[in-house]
Design an enzyme around this catalytic site. Structure first.
Site, PDB file in Angstrom:
ATOM      1  N   LYS A 104       0.813  -1.220   0.000  1.00  0.00           N
ATOM      2  CA  LYS A 104       0.000   0.000   0.000  1.00  0.00           C
ATOM      3  C   LYS A 104       0.849   1.274   0.000  1.00  0.00           C
ATOM      4  CE  LYS A 104      -2.323   0.037   3.671  1.00  0.00           C
ATOM      5  NZ  LYS A 104      -1.161   0.645   4.355  1.00  0.00           N
ATOM      6  N   LYS A 123       4.648   2.890  12.193  1.00  0.00           N
ATOM      7  CA  LYS A 123       5.996   2.615  11.686  1.00  0.00           C
ATOM      8  C   LYS A 123       6.598   3.836  11.016  1.00  0.00           C
ATOM      9  CE  LYS A 123       5.183  -0.869   8.927  1.00  0.00           C
ATOM     10  NZ  LYS A 123       3.723  -0.834   8.947  1.00  0.00           N
ATOM     11  N   ASP A 177      -5.661  -3.148   7.538  1.00  0.00           N
ATOM     12  CA  ASP A 177      -7.072  -3.326   7.206  1.00  0.00           C
ATOM     13  C   ASP A 177      -7.969  -2.962   8.384  1.00  0.00           C
ATOM     14  OD1 ASP A 177      -6.258  -5.399   8.798  1.00  0.00           O
ATOM     15  OD2 ASP A 177      -7.270  -6.976   7.689  1.00  0.00           O
TER      16      ASP A 177
END
Length: 272
Positions: A14, A40, A126
């Site tokens: 992504k 992150k 998700d």
């Protein structure tokens, strides 16, 4: 102004896709801002050429919010793309979703982001609950793209995200703008994704082939548009960026049951 968000299963590519799309849009002459909503803080790595050293939450932990300057949290990357990382809590302490809420609210309060043609939110995995749904729930993003492969668990995540979009669409302007297929070379992958899109009441806006040039570019901390601008893969991202800029085919998704999803996946050979 386009306000878009990329969602998808963790590890699906992504952030790589988002960064290459941002680069392509910028090279089209658009003013682009990419906001990473992942603890992150690596969403903008390929645009900055390094992991973002100062996230919004880094600053919040060290200073009073009134002492934070725009320059502390707003960075400039490839081709003048504005890059922001929300950041996250210290490992094992606090809620990452709550961190996104704090970060986006502070950016708003500071009016830290100048007027843009496109603002792209790159959202963790998700998860469509709590803080991770904020770009959808609070209207930060109106057009949602889901990045998915033809693997069952990736489709499962995409279907769950569609459920969240449908819920928020009932009381707001958010819509599903399409599925971006990021190939994993599974059998019948493009055909499966195309059929999955039909079931979901959307369309496959791009099918990105698997190409080692993407990994080579990442190893050099660059987008494909920067590392190999003449490559066929760069052309794929350019075409996707153009589609996103021109896209008006938005929809309220019609998610499937898990049984329906398994049956569909099995038809195209993605299960043993």
């Amino acid at each position: 102004m386009k306000k878009i968000a990329f969602y998808g299963k963790g590890g699906i590519g992504k952030s790589t896709t988002a960064s290459n799309v941002s680069a392509a849009l910028s090279l089209m002459g658009k003013k682009v801002c990419q906001i990473g909503c992942d603890p992150k803080n690596d969403s903008t790595r390929l645009l900055l050429g390094h992991i973002c050293k100062e996230t919004v939450l880094d600053q919040v932990r060290r200073k009073d919010p009134d002492e934070i300057c725009k320059e502390d949290i707003v960075h400039t990357g490839f081709h003048d793309i504005i890059c922001v990382e929300a950041g996250g809590p210290e490992p094992g302490v606090g809620c990452a979703g709550r961190g996104i809420i704090v970060a986006l609210q502070l950016l708003d309060k500071m009016k830290a982001i100048p007027d843009m043609d496109v603002t792209l939110y790159d959202v963790l995995g998700d998860v469509v609950c709590g803080g991770f749904s904020m770009p959808i729930r609070e209207g930060y993003a109106k057009e949602i793209y889901i990045v998915s492969s033809g693997e069952l668990m990736s489709l499962y995540a995409a279907n769950n995200i569609a459920k969240g979009i449908r819920r928020f669409a009932a009381r707001g302007e958010v819509r599903l703008a399409g599925i971006i297929g990021n190939s994993r070379n599974v059998p019948g992958e493009k055909e499966l994704l195309t059929e999955f899109c039909k079931k979901l009441n959307t369309r496959l806006v791009a099918f990105i082939p698997r190409d080692k040039i993407v990994n080579l570019a990442e190893n050099h901390k660059q987008t494909v548009l920067s590392y190999a601008p003449e490559s066929s893969q760069a052309d794929v991202y350019r075409a996707l960026a153009k589609t996103i800029w021109e896209n008006t085919e938005l929809s309220i998704p019609t998610p499937m049951t898990f049984d329906e999803l398994e049956k569909l996946a099995g038809t195209y050979g993605t299960q043993d």
